[in-house]
Design an enzyme around this catalytic site. Structure first.
Site, short mmCIF file in Angstrom:
data_model
loop_
_atom_site.label_atom_id
_atom_site.label_comp_id
_atom_site.label_asym_id
_atom_site.label_seq_id
_atom_site.Cartn_x
_atom_site.Cartn_y
_atom_site.Cartn_z
N ALA C 123 7.78 22.64 -40.61
CA ALA C 123 8.83 22.55 -39.61
C ALA C 123 8.94 21.13 -39.04
O ALA C 123 9.81 20.84 -38.23
CB ALA C 123 8.56 23.55 -38.48
N ARG C 204 10.93 22.17 -32.91
CA ARG C 204 10.26 23.40 -33.36
C ARG C 204 9.42 24.07 -32.26
O ARG C 204 9.13 25.25 -32.33
CB ARG C 204 9.34 23.10 -34.55
CG ARG C 204 8.22 22.13 -34.20
CD ARG C 204 7.20 22.04 -35.32
NE ARG C 204 6.40 20.83 -35.23
CZ ARG C 204 5.36 20.58 -35.99
NH1 ARG C 204 4.98 21.44 -36.90
NH2 ARG C 204 4.68 19.46 -35.87
N ARG C 231 -9.25 42.24 -43.40
CA ARG C 231 -7.84 42.41 -43.05
C ARG C 231 -7.20 43.68 -43.59
O ARG C 231 -6.11 44.04 -43.15
CB ARG C 231 -7.04 41.19 -43.51
CG ARG C 231 -7.56 39.87 -42.93
CD ARG C 231 -7.58 39.87 -41.40
NE ARG C 231 -8.12 38.61 -40.87
CZ ARG C 231 -8.32 38.40 -39.58
NH1 ARG C 231 -8.08 39.31 -38.68
NH2 ARG C 231 -8.81 37.24 -39.18
#
Lengths: 313, 313, 313, 313
Positions: C123, C204, C231
């Site tokens: 970004a 951003r 996870r």
């Protein structure tokens, strides 16, 4: 500079003066700083530096919770919780630096652990000392027939004597020839001025794997626990296990709470697979189960029964 | 526990008592331990712990040479030699642990450096503080047209005022709604007992990227130099560069010799490729060379002339 | 180049032509290469490249034994043995590269896993797309009172509607202002020529944490299993767990034997501490034990009984 | 199983069948897969597997820019830019797995590079082969007097013959005794049934450091370039350099654009420090400078003049 001066591997002594610091300090470990623990016939391990203590682990864990420090009993509970649930990053906040003298074949096992910083004595640059590991007779184990990595009964009598003699004479002879190739001379045996010495980086290849080397080895507490869980284990080779056991003893002085948690939840722990758990639940409900209807392989069944200290029927 | 107590991110103060240690100790760094260096509008960096000093680098390098410590001037020369020739392992023997408060978008850049240990404040577990980074007007740079990663002239007047107002009001509004979703209440605004609060792990997604977070970040000196070479560089984004510059200043207090070597051989250094070296040799022999017959691309030619501070003809 | 062209994050399609290779190849995974698995509202995960298969694990383990390949049943046994005994290096011989699109707050959790190579959409350099994660109503969980990391019952009715509306309107509004600050214009809304755009690296910071980003993420099978064990676990946050579950499904296609061993010995496994094992042995010998005389803390006792599926008395 | 069968280190041959894949494939490297490149007297290196190609580097770099693939000339420029500016993460997207046979003293240097996955033949588990490295006469260099790590003139005549004879006879003798200690027997020499064999993990310590071992070694292209920059360098020891050079040649076939960029910007490059740059600028402006007024140390001055190929005055 004479060769003998050059050949002696320097072992820095403890500093004479102490300093004042704001850092976390562990008196029980300070008392051991720079003190070598003798291992095998010529080896040692000693702590040169460290960073952090039990509280640093708690402090790192607590940053996640936005709360200040609590009283000691809770700190102990938190460290044990972190160890039990493998929350490993807080243990990375502690570091320790060891100075180790060890046989090359042990160094080769040790170096497989990559999560550490190492500076080893260089045989490319310097001359190795005339020091070799020769096992104690009690360690002269035979090759296990069952387990290709294991040891069996101890060699005895003439066979043992012959093995020890060979190890000693081969190491001495190859070292003599190493010295001859180098032709660097020493206090009592001057160099031959007519002959060029072989490069050190080449001559070293003539040494045997029981020659001693040494290094600084620095790692964090999480990586150290991983190393110790493998190398202080009864399945580890005796010659590396004695180092791991000495280091584990140092860890007990350094971070006593984390050390006890490590003993309880890692060293003394056993992992049961999903299928093993299913068997365990059936056993606890009173069922009598044989390997054949357990759904486990023979090998898994044996491992499980051994963990539970149930004699094979 | 009231919510306000819970929300305040704990910042442990310096310990009151000093300790006695045999470890390498750096008085100039001790004087800075636990002292936050304020950065941006709400951020800071401070040292919590460290291990090693300039001498530890020398000690690690010397284990390779089998020789004891030499006098200081040689230590300096050795450290400079190690830095110049990228012999990096001795620098790994020093460690430092920072406590950092920083905007999330800066944390996202920082975390790309993997050779470190991190414990970050968890917005899954705790409530974030109402603190956002709003740039100084002097930092409100326009987008460069030439370089897509760069900044251009500074926004001024009404445009600048509007940007700052938007950044502030969007951050405040999204935080207000974050608080409303959580419904945890505070000293002056009690929770609504009729309404279930949204899970913290979900509500956090409504925060903007300039919200402040904090972490412990521990790394060794080699990895730190790598980080600083990229982030204290003029091409780094201003908002991370101020942290890197403050850390570089801390490094100067900690390991002054290694710090100066880093400035000379890394920060101020330029690498010339083989083709650039060929051009350089021709120039030094008196030849006048244009880009077209240099064998370099336009881009490389420009980079080289800039390094030599030769104005483009 | 128009802004709209610039803003679209490129998603390379599958190559049209196949190639011939001598490398280990897994048809079941080839069939999924480049195919995105849709996740959440705008996310996906897909495999871009891989190296190795079940046999590569065996091959690496066997180099230690100096023996050639054996028949399949033995390969399976060997892989299961390696997994059970945490002999992890052979699993490092397989690599996989994913292309992932995910909300920033999920990316922040994910990146903590350091043993991977990452290239993320920048970004700083490019304009982010207008895409935000808004949970399904069924995922709008309340904050657990018992467990600060956990979720509780689902928000419903007006409260849920209000939360979703806020998440949506805050994301849209901060994105509108991000676009206004950038002033880069688009097909239907030209840039304002009178006004300088704010640098992308600054603008951003006005985006919310549910904005989507994307990256290439490459890791080896050992590190991937570690990631998945944390996870794909029920305790992981739902929004990252869906990615882990999709990846676990991909692993089943890639290395079916290692996948099954992972399910049996890691995902479905439970570790009992030394003290827990002592209790277990007493229970198996027929003793009835209460927490009070177990030597375990209340917390450990509860965890143990839950593993054994024994209801608290 | 007879001992001889057990002792032969398995070298898997190339698979007979090719496969169809959608993955990036490099025909020039496919042609070399599994083909050993012979090195030293008994060593080799060969590629067993790989992932990625030049385009994968570009693809990873481009995800940062949100743009699709461009034409080849731009790809080349981008890879060269990444190499020049040390943007290293895109190079991590390529992996390569080697099978290497090498003397133990070379393996000890090699293993210091930690960013790799390794599975080595285990002398704990298996019996080592009777194979030792004996240098070519042309490599029998004397110890440099100037540089303690370096080699000097080549030993000749009787001295050389004596060194080679010693290396050979010591290796043979220690191996004979290793075999005797093991007492495992072979096709032509049965084991002595009256005598227990020493454990393999112990007997191995009698071997010399020029005994050959072998391993699988897998790393990514970034780490490989780092390894090659140190080990394909003229200052590296000859015995590891030949491996690095062979691997560099393999890299040329695999990723030709990255390989050329590596040669130009890393292997052939020289880094000038800030102080050296200042001297360079003065020289380019026509000034004649002597070491004494350069501000550089004698050592730095010499290094700089050598880089510029300016003979010392």
């Amino acid at each position: 500079m004479s060769a003998s001066e050059d050949q002696t591997i320097a072992i820095p002594a403890a500093p004479e003066a102490t300093h004042t610091t704001l850092r976390a300090t562990v008196p029980a470990l300070e008392a051991r700083l720079y003190q070598p623990v003798a291992l095998l016939d010529h080896g040692f391990v000693r702590v040169i530096d460290y960073m952090g203590d039990d509280h640093a682990i708690v402090q790192a864990a607590r940053v996640s919770y936005g709360r200040g420090t609590k009283k000691v009993s809770e700190d102990t509970g938190l460290i044990r919780y972190l160890m039990r649930h493998r929350h490993t990053t807080p243990f990375e906040m502690c570091d320790i630096k060891f100075h180790v003298k060890l046989p090359i074949f042990v160094a080769r096992q040790w170096i497989r652990h990559r999560m550490a910083s190492v500076n080893e004595y260089s045989a490319r640059y310097s001359v190795m000392d005339r020091e070799f590991y020769i096992p104690e007779p009690a360690q002269l184990a035979g090759q296990s027939k069952l387990n290709r990595q294991g040891r069996d009964a101890i060699l005895e009598g003439e066979d043992a004597a012959r093995v020890l003699a060979l190890l000693r004479s081969d190491a001495e002879q190859t070292y003599d020839n190493y010295e001859w190739m180098l032709n660097e001379g020493s206090a009592d045996k001057p160099a031959d001025p007519e002959r060029m010495g072989l490069a050190r980086e080449l001559a070293r290849m003539n040494l045997t794997l029981n020659t001693y080397t040494q290094w600084y080895w620095k790692t964090n507490l999480h990586s150290l626990f991983h190393f110790l869980s493998l190398r202080a284990d009864p399945h580890a080779q005796y010659e590396i296990r004695v180092y791991a056991e000495a280091m584990l003893d140092i860890v007990a002085a350094w971070v006593p709470v984390a050390h006890q948690a490590f003993l309880d939840y890692r060293m003394g722990a056993v992992t049961f697979s999903g299928p093993m758990l299913a068997v365990l639940r059936r056993m606890l409900s009173g069922e009598t189960i044989a390997q054949a209807d357990s759904g486990l392989s023979v090998r898994e069944w044996r491992e499980m029964m051994a963990s539970l200290e149930i004699a094979p029927s």
